[in-house]
Design an enzyme around this catalytic site. Structure first.
Site, PDB file in Angstrom:
ATOM      1  N   SER A  84      38.167  40.039  44.881  1.00 59.53           N
ATOM      2  CA  SER A  84      38.152  38.749  45.577  1.00 59.53           C
ATOM      3  C   SER A  84      39.535  38.145  45.647  1.00 59.53           C
ATOM      4  CB  SER A  84      37.212  37.775  44.874  1.00 59.53           C
ATOM      5  OG  SER A  84      37.758  37.420  43.622  1.00 59.53           O
ATOM      6  N   GLY A 111      40.842  34.595  45.110  1.00 64.62           N
ATOM      7  CA  GLY A 111      40.578  33.208  44.744  1.00 64.62           C
ATOM      8  C   GLY A 111      41.709  32.360  45.283  1.00 64.62           C
ATOM      9  N   ALA A 112      41.733  31.085  44.843  1.00 66.36           N
ATOM     10  CA  ALA A 112      42.764  30.199  45.354  1.00 66.36           C
ATOM     11  C   ALA A 112      44.125  30.581  44.815  1.00 66.36           C
ATOM     12  CB  ALA A 112      42.439  28.771  44.981  1.00 66.36           C
ATOM     13  N   GLU A 113      44.188  30.895  43.510  1.00 69.00           N
ATOM     14  CA  GLU A 113      45.522  31.158  42.984  1.00 69.00           C
ATOM     15  C   GLU A 113      45.702  32.590  42.535  1.00 69.00           C
ATOM     16  OE1 GLU A 113      46.793  29.264  39.524  1.00 69.00           O
ATOM     17  OE2 GLU A 113      44.904  29.420  38.468  1.00 69.00           O
ATOM     18  N   ALA A 114      44.636  33.356  42.538  1.00 71.81           N
ATOM     19  CA  ALA A 114      44.784  34.716  42.032  1.00 71.81           C
ATOM     20  C   ALA A 114      44.001  35.716  42.864  1.00 71.81           C
ATOM     21  CB  ALA A 114      44.323  34.771  40.580  1.00 71.81           C
ATOM     22  N   LEU A 115      44.508  36.953  42.830  1.00 71.66           N
ATOM     23  CA  LEU A 115      43.767  38.071  43.411  1.00 71.66           C
ATOM     24  C   LEU A 115      43.085  38.780  42.255  1.00 71.66           C
ATOM     25  CD1 LEU A 115      46.547  39.549  45.704  1.00 71.66           C
ATOM     26  CD2 LEU A 115      44.848  37.829  46.244  1.00 71.66           C
ATOM     27  N   LYS A 152      43.773  40.546  37.003  1.00 73.57           N
ATOM     28  CA  LYS A 152      43.942  39.270  37.686  1.00 73.57           C
ATOM     29  C   LYS A 152      45.430  39.083  37.960  1.00 73.57           C
ATOM     30  CE  LYS A 152      42.947  34.371  37.266  1.00 73.57           C
ATOM     31  NZ  LYS A 152      42.096  33.366  36.654  1.00 73.57           N
ATOM     32  N   ASP A 197      38.257  23.530  35.202  1.00 71.27           N
ATOM     33  CA  ASP A 197      37.943  23.876  36.591  1.00 71.27           C
ATOM     34  C   ASP A 197      36.540  24.468  36.668  1.00 71.27           C
ATOM     35  OD1 ASP A 197      38.247  24.286  39.308  1.00 71.27           O
ATOM     36  OD2 ASP A 197      39.354  26.157  39.086  1.00 71.27           O
TER      37      ASP A 197
END
Lengths: 373, 258, 112
Positions: free
Chosen positions: B22, B24-28, B50, B160
């Protein structure tokens, strides 16, 4: 969409015309919009007949006070309405409804403008439509850019929210926990005595372009929320040192040893605040699995913010950023006319008794009846 | 996810074959069968990598400092979670400078092919099976609430909490994504953590959020009342819930002038 | 000559059931009101006032605007005085309450 937008159309008429009045902060806006019957689409777009604005500008170092702002609106509203009608080439009696900002915003300016709306409604015997200011921004942004279902970053003097549509509400995914980004910029401008004309944020943007050194500032993202008061306090104390007559400790750049300038502070503040805004927007995108961003609100006209948002979506598949120019992203009357008319077309009118304005009016309180996707 | 980011990752993870899970907003997030430092042919387990890529929109100074502090913060937090026995992936190795964490893989594939986050699972039930309020959903929500209760009883704050950051596994729910985590014993910080989750549930699972939220809180209360922590736990639960009500009100009442 | 339009206003409250009536009076009236000027803060900070109302025209509606400004002034002054009175009487009551509740009077706090 399968919503019937023409249940309340007048027989024999193939279009609607609405007047919108906005005065929730220091801008007084009057707009006149025209919708033809049927769904709005790429081939049936809303038509802006007039969109006029006058801004109350306070002297450098001063914010705009509610009473002076209300006075500005009171003393200009008639002239602006007359001008808008003449630009649009319509008479009061050609209108379908009078739309006004019901909130959120500053109490006194809101109240002075709603009086104009009530008067017109009785003069021309037209229904009133109270509009949520934030929803006005969102709907106008969607219509101008024709973005279908974007995540919306709404950034202005009084608001900082990340919004996504779901099930007939504009839902707030993230927001500021203290002050709004525009407010943070305005207050910083006052500390540096940067002029409020044409707008403090615009002047900061120009100065930031000349900034070279980044001064480290706190970075305070909390999930999809953010906090900005700590950053403001931090940079205000840096600015105070800079102007202190005692000499004192002046900030220098760590690498070059050069003195930090007001331009560097503007640059650093923008870089920090906008990074946080882009980050929470990206979090919302990831969360709702969307790749479209729409930026609305006065701060949305900042080119650096638009550029940063563009760099962010470039790394997301099929990502795109939509934004509008200052005619539509800075507070204006046309967005109130447009959103109000959408509500009117669904039968949402506001009886005179319910036209009291409210300083607090959450975006997610509005029933978005005109969408059912 | 764009090819540029994948190329960047390939460059950093030379000789490692991985699949993309996936963005995500700050990470692959990638999945691999390769262990970063053991070379064991018998090892069948898979790992998650990550990767926090450079964010071109941020000033390089901001970018470096955030990537580093969040990667370090996340690893330390995961280490403490493991010590406290709170379910989360275990760290295998890290590269702070490049923003990479290798960790144990948890979760499974849902029938629609998506990974088993709480969000995907609930969406799957909402959309495909129309059985959103089953006893199983209630049981899982209570377990998730219990897990968050455990976290807070250790004075750890996720920072979060959303339904995407809760992973369902055969052994029960687990927490993931600790880039914004912190440590605090204050009811205020715990209440805000709960509020963030509550709002995320409201916006992501609008139709059933009130049930989901009440089950989550039920589990949260259970963690505080079933006696495996000190007797103070019950009292602190009451304080946190009182604070939660304040925080909710604050959100709704926040003046939006201007 | 058109008929004069004269606005009136009436104030009533539980403490003043008899109420109070406002009329513009004889004048002269103008659209520049005593209480609806721009704040001193703006002028002192070097700001300019570009928002003054236009002058009243010599028509029935124009004269109504001028009279409304006068009556608005009277109402504003009246209400401001009311607020001042209420504030000072509240301060007095608060002081009284404090003295009764806590036994605080001048000098006694020295012991703490």
């Amino acid at each position: 969409m399968t919503v019937d937008l023409d249940k309340y159309a007048k027989p024999g008429k193939s279009y609607y015309i609405a007047l919108g009045l906005e005065g929730s902060a220091n801008k007084l806006g009057v707009g006149i919009i025209k919708h033809k019957l049927g769904q709005l689409s790429d081939s049936n777009r809303a038509e802006v007949l007039a969109n006029i604005r006058d801004t109350y500008v306070s002297p450098p170092g001063e914010g705009f006070l509610p009473r002076d702002t209300a006075r500005h609106h009171r003393n200009w509203v008639v002239r602006l309405i007359k001008k808008a009608l003449s630009v649009a080439g319509v008479k009061g009696t050609d209108l379908d409804c009078i739309c006004f900002t019901q909130g959120p915003g500053m109490g006194a300016p809101l109240q002075s403008v709603v009086i104009a709306a009530r008067t017109l409604s009785q003069l021309w015997n037209l229904p009133l439509v109270g509009v949520n200011h934030c929803v006005g921004h969102i709907e106008m942004g969607r219509e101008i850019t024709r973005s279908e279902n974007p995540v919306v970053l709404y950034v202005s003097g009084g608001n900082t929210q990340v919004i996504a549509y779901s099930k007939q509400r504009y839902r707030i995914f993230g927001e500021t926990l203290d002050i709004a980004v525009g407010n943070c910029l305005d207050r910083f401008a006052r500390t540096l005595r940067i002029p409020n004309d044409p707008a403090p944020g615009y002047n900061i943007e120009q100065m930031a372009k000349k900034g070279k050194h980044y001064v480290p500032l706190p970075y305070t993202v909390k999930g999809m929320d953010l906090s900005m008061s700590g950053i403001l306090a931090n940079i205000e104390s840096l600015a105070a040192d800079m102007f202190s007559s005692k000499g004192g400790k002046k900030a220098v750049d760590e690498e070059t040893g050069e003195l930090i300038t007001p331009e560097d502070l503007c640059f650093s503040l923008q870089e920090t605040l906008f990074s946080m805004l882009v980050e929470i927007t990206e979090r919302a995108l990831a969360h709702v699995q969307s790749n479209q961003v729409l930026i609305v609100g006065g701060v949305g006209s900042n080119e650096r913010l638009q550029e940063m948002m563009g760099l962010m979506v470039r790394d997301r598949k099929n990502g795109s950023v939509y934004s509008t120019d200052e005619r539509f992203c800075i507070d204006n009357g046309i967005m109130i006319a447009h959103a109000g008319l959408l509500g009117y077309r669904m039968g949402q009118i506001t009886p005179l008794d319910n036209t009291v304005c409210t300083q607090r009016f959450r975006t997610d309180e509005v029933f978005v009846e005109w969408r059912d996707d | 996810m764009t090819d540029r980011l994948v190329d960047e990752a390939k460059l950093l993870l030379r000789n490692v074959s991985f699949q993309i899970v996936s963005q995500g907003a700050e990470a692959l997030v990638f999945k691999t069968n390769i262990h970063p430092y053991f070379n064991d042919d018998q090892d069948e387990s898979s790992y998650i990598i990550k990767y926090r890529p450079r964010k071109p929109y941020r000033h390089p100074k901001i970018d470096k400092s955030i990537t580093k502090s969040r990667t370090i913060g996340e690893v330390k937090f995961m280490f403490k979670l493991a010590k406290a026995g709170i379910r989360a992936p275990r760290v295998v190795s890290t590269d702070y400078f490049n923003g990479i964490i290798w960790m144990e893989h948890i979760g499974y594939s849902l029938p629609d092919g998506k990974e088993s986050t709480l969000k995907n699972w609930l969406w799957y039930l909402e959309k495909v099976r129309g059985e959103s309020l089953s006893e199983e959903v209630q049981r899982i929500c209570v377990e998730v609430g219990y897990l968050i209760g455990d976290l807070h009883l250790n004075d750890m704050i996720h920072g979060d909490l959303t339904s995407s950051n809760i992973m369902l596994d055969k052994k029960g729910p687990a927490l993931i994504d600790f880039g914004l985590s912190s440590y605090s014993a204050l009811p205020e910080d715990k209440a805000v953590d709960l509020y963030v989750l509550e709002r995320a549930m409201n916006s992501t699972h609008a139709d059933y959020a009130s049930e989901y939220n009440s089950w989550l809180l039920k589990g949260y209360e259970k963690a505080h009342s079933d006696g495996h922590y000190s007797k103070q736990a019950n009292k602190s639960f009451v304080e946190i819930i009182k604070r939660l009500e304040d925080v909710r009100l604050r959100g709704r009442k926040r003046s939006m002038i201007g | 000559m058109t008929q004069d339009l004269v606005p009136t206003a009436h104030y009533e409250s539980p403490s003043e059931p008899k109420g109070y009536d406002f009329i513009p009076g004889d004048g002269p009236h103008s659209t520049i009101g005593e209480t609806t000027k721009i704040s001193d803060i703006v002028i002192n900070a070097g700001g300019q006032d570009r928002d003054t109302p236009s002058e009243a025209k010599d028509t029935a509606l124009g004269q109504l605007r001028a009279r409304l400004t006068t009556i608005q002034d009277k109402i504003n002054i009246f209400l401001t005085n009311k607020m001042k009175e209420e504030k000072s009487s509240k301060e007095l009551k608060d002081l009284e309450k404090k003295m009764l509740d806590e036994g605080v009077d001048e000098g006694s706090s020295d012991n703490e």
